[in-house]
Motif scaffolding. Structure first.
Motif, PDB file in Angstrom:
ATOM      1  N   ALA A 183       0.849  -1.194   0.000  1.00  0.00           N
ATOM      2  CA  ALA A 183       0.000   0.000   0.000  1.00  0.00           C
ATOM      3  C   ALA A 183       0.882   1.241   0.000  1.00  0.00           C
ATOM      4  O   ALA A 183       1.973   1.223   0.581  1.00  0.00           O
ATOM      5  N   ASN A 184       0.412   2.330  -0.647  1.00  0.00           N
ATOM      6  CA  ASN A 184       1.175   3.589  -0.583  1.00  0.00           C
ATOM      7  C   ASN A 184       0.709   4.380   0.643  1.00  0.00           C
ATOM      8  O   ASN A 184      -0.080   3.880   1.457  1.00  0.00           O
ATOM      9  N   GLU A 185       1.164   5.624   0.760  1.00  0.00           N
ATOM     10  CA  GLU A 185       0.880   6.367   2.002  1.00  0.00           C
ATOM     11  C   GLU A 185      -0.616   6.606   2.235  1.00  0.00           C
ATOM     12  O   GLU A 185      -1.130   6.254   3.296  1.00  0.00           O
ATOM     13  N   ILE A 219       5.006  -0.841   2.695  1.00  0.00           N
ATOM     14  CA  ILE A 219       4.453   0.493   2.454  1.00  0.00           C
ATOM     15  C   ILE A 219       5.385   1.210   1.488  1.00  0.00           C
ATOM     16  O   ILE A 219       6.592   1.327   1.753  1.00  0.00           O
ATOM     17  N   THR A 220       4.825   1.693   0.365  1.00  0.00           N
ATOM     18  CA  THR A 220       5.649   2.438  -0.595  1.00  0.00           C
ATOM     19  C   THR A 220       5.556   3.930  -0.267  1.00  0.00           C
ATOM     20  O   THR A 220       4.500   4.437   0.125  1.00  0.00           O
ATOM     21  N   LEU A 221       6.699   4.628  -0.414  1.00  0.00           N
ATOM     22  CA  LEU A 221       6.794   6.014   0.042  1.00  0.00           C
ATOM     23  C   LEU A 221       7.282   6.954  -1.052  1.00  0.00           C
ATOM     24  O   LEU A 221       7.979   7.933  -0.772  1.00  0.00           O
ATOM     25  N   GLY A 222       6.945   6.656  -2.297  1.00  0.00           N
ATOM     26  CA  GLY A 222       7.364   7.525  -3.402  1.00  0.00           C
ATOM     27  C   GLY A 222       8.880   7.684  -3.407  1.00  0.00           C
ATOM     28  O   GLY A 222       9.619   6.696  -3.319  1.00  0.00           O
ATOM     29  N   ALA A 223       9.347   8.952  -3.473  1.00  0.00           N
ATOM     30  CA  ALA A 223      10.794   9.219  -3.561  1.00  0.00           C
ATOM     31  C   ALA A 223      11.554   8.744  -2.331  1.00  0.00           C
ATOM     32  O   ALA A 223      12.786   8.673  -2.346  1.00  0.00           O
ATOM     33  N   ALA A 224      10.857   8.418  -1.244  1.00  0.00           N
ATOM     34  CA  ALA A 224      11.536   7.963  -0.016  1.00  0.00           C
ATOM     35  C   ALA A 224      11.688   6.441   0.022  1.00  0.00           C
ATOM     36  O   ALA A 224      12.126   5.889   1.042  1.00  0.00           O
ATOM     37  N   GLY A 225      11.325   5.735  -1.067  1.00  0.00           N
ATOM     38  CA  GLY A 225      11.540   4.286  -1.101  1.00  0.00           C
ATOM     39  C   GLY A 225      10.396   3.508  -0.478  1.00  0.00           C
ATOM     40  O   GLY A 225       9.229   3.798  -0.755  1.00  0.00           O
ATOM     41  N   SER A 226      10.718   2.556   0.378  1.00  0.00           N
ATOM     42  CA  SER A 226       9.659   1.744   0.978  1.00  0.00           C
ATOM     43  C   SER A 226      10.098   1.214   2.340  1.00  0.00           C
ATOM     44  O   SER A 226      11.282   1.251   2.672  1.00  0.00           O
ATOM     45  N   PRO A 239      15.646   4.330  -1.284  1.00  0.00           N
ATOM     46  CA  PRO A 239      15.169   4.645  -2.639  1.00  0.00           C
ATOM     47  C   PRO A 239      16.319   4.773  -3.638  1.00  0.00           C
ATOM     48  O   PRO A 239      17.474   4.905  -3.237  1.00  0.00           O
ATOM     49  N   PHE A 240      15.985   4.741  -4.903  1.00  0.00           N
ATOM     50  CA  PHE A 240      16.932   5.086  -5.965  1.00  0.00           C
ATOM     51  C   PHE A 240      16.690   6.549  -6.308  1.00  0.00           C
ATOM     52  O   PHE A 240      15.547   7.011  -6.281  1.00  0.00           O
ATOM     53  N   GLN A 241      17.781   7.268  -6.605  1.00  0.00           N
ATOM     54  CA  GLN A 241      17.642   8.689  -6.944  1.00  0.00           C
ATOM     55  C   GLN A 241      17.353   8.809  -8.433  1.00  0.00           C
ATOM     56  O   GLN A 241      18.156   8.353  -9.244  1.00  0.00           O
ATOM     57  N   ALA A 250       4.210   4.026 -11.048  1.00  0.00           N
ATOM     58  CA  ALA A 250       5.314   3.617 -10.152  1.00  0.00           C
ATOM     59  C   ALA A 250       4.860   2.482  -9.228  1.00  0.00           C
ATOM     60  O   ALA A 250       5.565   1.479  -9.067  1.00  0.00           O
ATOM     61  N   GLY A 251       3.676   2.647  -8.641  1.00  0.00           N
ATOM     62  CA  GLY A 251       3.167   1.616  -7.738  1.00  0.00           C
ATOM     63  C   GLY A 251       2.932   0.292  -8.465  1.00  0.00           C
ATOM     64  O   GLY A 251       3.217  -0.783  -7.936  1.00  0.00           O
ATOM     65  N   ASP A 252       2.428   0.370  -9.704  1.00  0.00           N
ATOM     66  CA  ASP A 252       2.173  -0.859 -10.480  1.00  0.00           C
ATOM     67  C   ASP A 252       3.490  -1.549 -10.857  1.00  0.00           C
ATOM     68  O   ASP A 252       3.596  -2.773 -10.815  1.00  0.00           O
ATOM     69  N   ALA A 275      12.056  -3.978  -6.562  1.00  0.00           N
ATOM     70  CA  ALA A 275      10.748  -3.308  -6.653  1.00  0.00           C
ATOM     71  C   ALA A 275      10.934  -1.794  -6.594  1.00  0.00           C
ATOM     72  O   ALA A 275      10.325  -1.047  -7.377  1.00  0.00           O
ATOM     73  N   ASN A 276      11.796  -1.324  -5.675  1.00  0.00           N
ATOM     74  CA  ASN A 276      12.093   0.118  -5.615  1.00  0.00           C
ATOM     75  C   ASN A 276      12.691   0.597  -6.933  1.00  0.00           C
ATOM     76  O   ASN A 276      12.356   1.681  -7.423  1.00  0.00           O
ATOM     77  N   ALA A 277      13.584  -0.218  -7.504  1.00  0.00           N
ATOM     78  CA  ALA A 277      14.233   0.164  -8.767  1.00  0.00           C
ATOM     79  C   ALA A 277      13.191   0.270  -9.879  1.00  0.00           C
ATOM     80  O   ALA A 277      13.220   1.212 -10.682  1.00  0.00           O
TER      81      ALA A 277
HETATM   82  P1  ADP Z   1       1.985   4.844  -5.988  1.00  0.00           P
HETATM   83  O1  ADP Z   1       2.277   5.094  -7.431  1.00  0.00           O
HETATM   84  O2  ADP Z   1       1.144   3.639  -5.750  1.00  0.00           O
HETATM   85  O3  ADP Z   1       1.523   6.054  -5.209  1.00  0.00           O
HETATM   86  P2  ADP Z   1       4.651   5.293  -4.909  1.00  0.00           P
HETATM   87  O4  ADP Z   1       4.576   6.694  -5.421  1.00  0.00           O
HETATM   88  O5  ADP Z   1       4.882   5.082  -3.453  1.00  0.00           O
HETATM   89  O6  ADP Z   1       3.397   4.423  -5.338  1.00  0.00           O
HETATM   90  O7  ADP Z   1       5.829   4.575  -5.742  1.00  0.00           O
HETATM   91  C1  ADP Z   1       6.098   3.197  -5.657  1.00  0.00           C
HETATM   92  C2  ADP Z   1       7.586   2.981  -5.506  1.00  0.00           C
HETATM   93  O8  ADP Z   1       8.276   3.533  -6.633  1.00  0.00           O
HETATM   94  C3  ADP Z   1       8.216   3.658  -4.274  1.00  0.00           C
HETATM   95  O9  ADP Z   1       8.200   2.765  -3.172  1.00  0.00           O
HETATM   96  C4  ADP Z   1       9.626   3.960  -4.743  1.00  0.00           C
HETATM   97  O10 ADP Z   1      10.475   2.847  -4.519  1.00  0.00           O
HETATM   98  C5  ADP Z   1       9.469   4.169  -6.245  1.00  0.00           C
HETATM   99  N1  ADP Z   1       9.357   5.614  -6.548  1.00  0.00           N
HETATM  100  C6  ADP Z   1       8.237   6.315  -6.831  1.00  0.00           C
HETATM  101  N2  ADP Z   1       8.507   7.618  -7.062  1.00  0.00           N
HETATM  102  C7  ADP Z   1       9.856   7.741  -6.933  1.00  0.00           C
HETATM  103  C8  ADP Z   1      10.780   8.839  -7.041  1.00  0.00           C
HETATM  104  N3  ADP Z   1      10.345  10.085  -7.331  1.00  0.00           N
HETATM  105  N4  ADP Z   1      12.091   8.594  -6.822  1.00  0.00           N
HETATM  106  C9  ADP Z   1      12.543   7.362  -6.523  1.00  0.00           C
HETATM  107  N5  ADP Z   1      11.729   6.296  -6.401  1.00  0.00           N
HETATM  108  C10 ADP Z   1      10.406   6.464  -6.600  1.00  0.00           C
END
Ligand code: ADP
Length: 307
Positions: A183-185, A219-226, A239-241, A250-252, A275-277
């Motif tokens: 799940a995301n945030e 839990i996925t955290l966007g740019a902050a990884g998981s 996370p990867f930069q 990204a989530g899919d 998965a993060n990559a």
């Molecule tokens: P969703 O698309 O479901 O909201 P997230 O935004 O959390 O999901 O993205 C899923 C995963 O993709 C994150 O856990 C992270 O590893 C990667 N990710 C997403 N956005 C970025 C980003 N801006 N930089 C680096 N990794 C990212």
């Protein structure tokens, strides 16, 4: 038979670019109209197949040209679509999306054939998961179907990954005994009933979900990884930069990569790194299904070599 069986939604996304979003009663001219394959089910099936997974899609589309297009696109990615039924009474699921130059959007989703999924699809899905396989679910199909699939899978000792997307009212009983939850945030906030906005609150939430009976809570955290929790302790996966261009998909990509890695016997921490990559790579490219990476893209864009 498929090692990864995705039971979920298939949508056609119609995306019109407009100078400004129309007010009620207003007509605006669109600069362009593009048609994309979508739906979380279809996206995750495509994501897993592009990364080398053996994938079967189970779902429903209409007998219209949109449905035809979705099947063709999945087949191009190597997904077995023989489990997708054509429904003569319902149109293919469609998302109408208007986007302005700042990226703001308004969206109307017509679930169409996705809303007619039922026990037949649950059976088709369960029967096609082979030993060591994984059933992948999201929340864009009727809640009763998700619940039934989880129950039937449990009886047959089939591993289930539920991606709790999109945010939706959810029967908490479904969570107990679930093998893998992603799940995301915002989705996690809805599940645990408090804000989840950073690594700290996500770690607390992952532990709470694990305590409620989820084998592996991610839990996925966007740019902050998981972050994840599988034994009472929460751990971060760095996370990867990347330069984020469009986080759609990204989530899919994350879910698809995790499914391929775990069914391929990859150790959990490494699977989450892949998965993060995959998520980061998808975020660094425009589009939803079009941004989903192949193994070579992971190496090229974030330097990750999939064995
Ligand atoms: P969703 O698309 O479901 O909201 P997230 O935004 O959390 O999901 O993205 C899923 C995963 O993709 C994150 O856990 C992270 O590893 C990667 N990710 C997403 N956005 C970025 C980003 N801006 N930089 C680096 N990794 C990212």
């Amino acid at each position: 038979m498929g090692r990864i069986v995705v039971l979920g939604s298939l949508n056609t996304d119609l995306v019109a670019s407009v100078r400004h979003l129309p007010r009620p009663g207003e007509t605006v001219l669109a600069d362009s109209l593009h048609t994309f394959p979508g739906g979380k089910g279809g996206n995750q099936a495509a994501a897993a197949a592009r990364l080398g997974g053996v994938v079967r899609m189970v779902g429903r589309v209409g007998t219209d040209t949109f449905g035809e297009g979705l099947l063709t696109s999945l087949e191009k990615d190597g997904v077995d679509t023989s489990g997708v039924a054509r429904d003569a009474r319902a149109p293919t699921g469609t998302a109408l999306i208007l986007v302005d130059p700042r990226g703001e959007n308004v969206i109307a989703v017509s679930p169409g054939a996705n809303a007619t999924l039922g026990q037949d699809e649950v059976e088709r899905a369960i029967q096609s998961v082979d030993s060591g396989g994984l059933l992948v679910l999201q929340l864009e199909i009727p809640a009763t179907v998700v619940r039934q699939a989880i129950e039937d899978a449990r009886k047959r000792r089939i591993r289930v990954l539920l991606n709790a997307a999109p945010v939706r009212e959810f029967d908490p009983a479904v969570i107990a005994g679930l093998d893998i939850l992603v799940a995301n945030e915002p989705e996690t906030s809805a599940l645990v009933g408090r804000p989840v906005t950073d690594v700290g609150s996500a770690s607390d939430a992952a532990r709470a979900l694990h305590d409620r009976g989820v084998g592996l809570a991610v839990i996925t955290l966007g740019a902050a990884g998981s972050v994840f929790c599988e034994n009472g302790e929460a751990e971060r996966v760095e996370p990867f930069q990347v330069v984020a261009v469009d986080s759609t998909g990204a989530g899919d990509a994350f879910v698809g990569a995790l499914a391929v890695a775990l069914t391929g016997g990859v150790e959990l921490r490494l699977a989450l790194r892949y998965a993060n990559a995959a998520g980061a790579t998808a975020a660094s490219r425009a589009g939803a299904q079009s941004s989903l990476p192949r193994r070579a893209d992971l190496e090229q864009l974030v330097g990750v070599k999939w064995p």
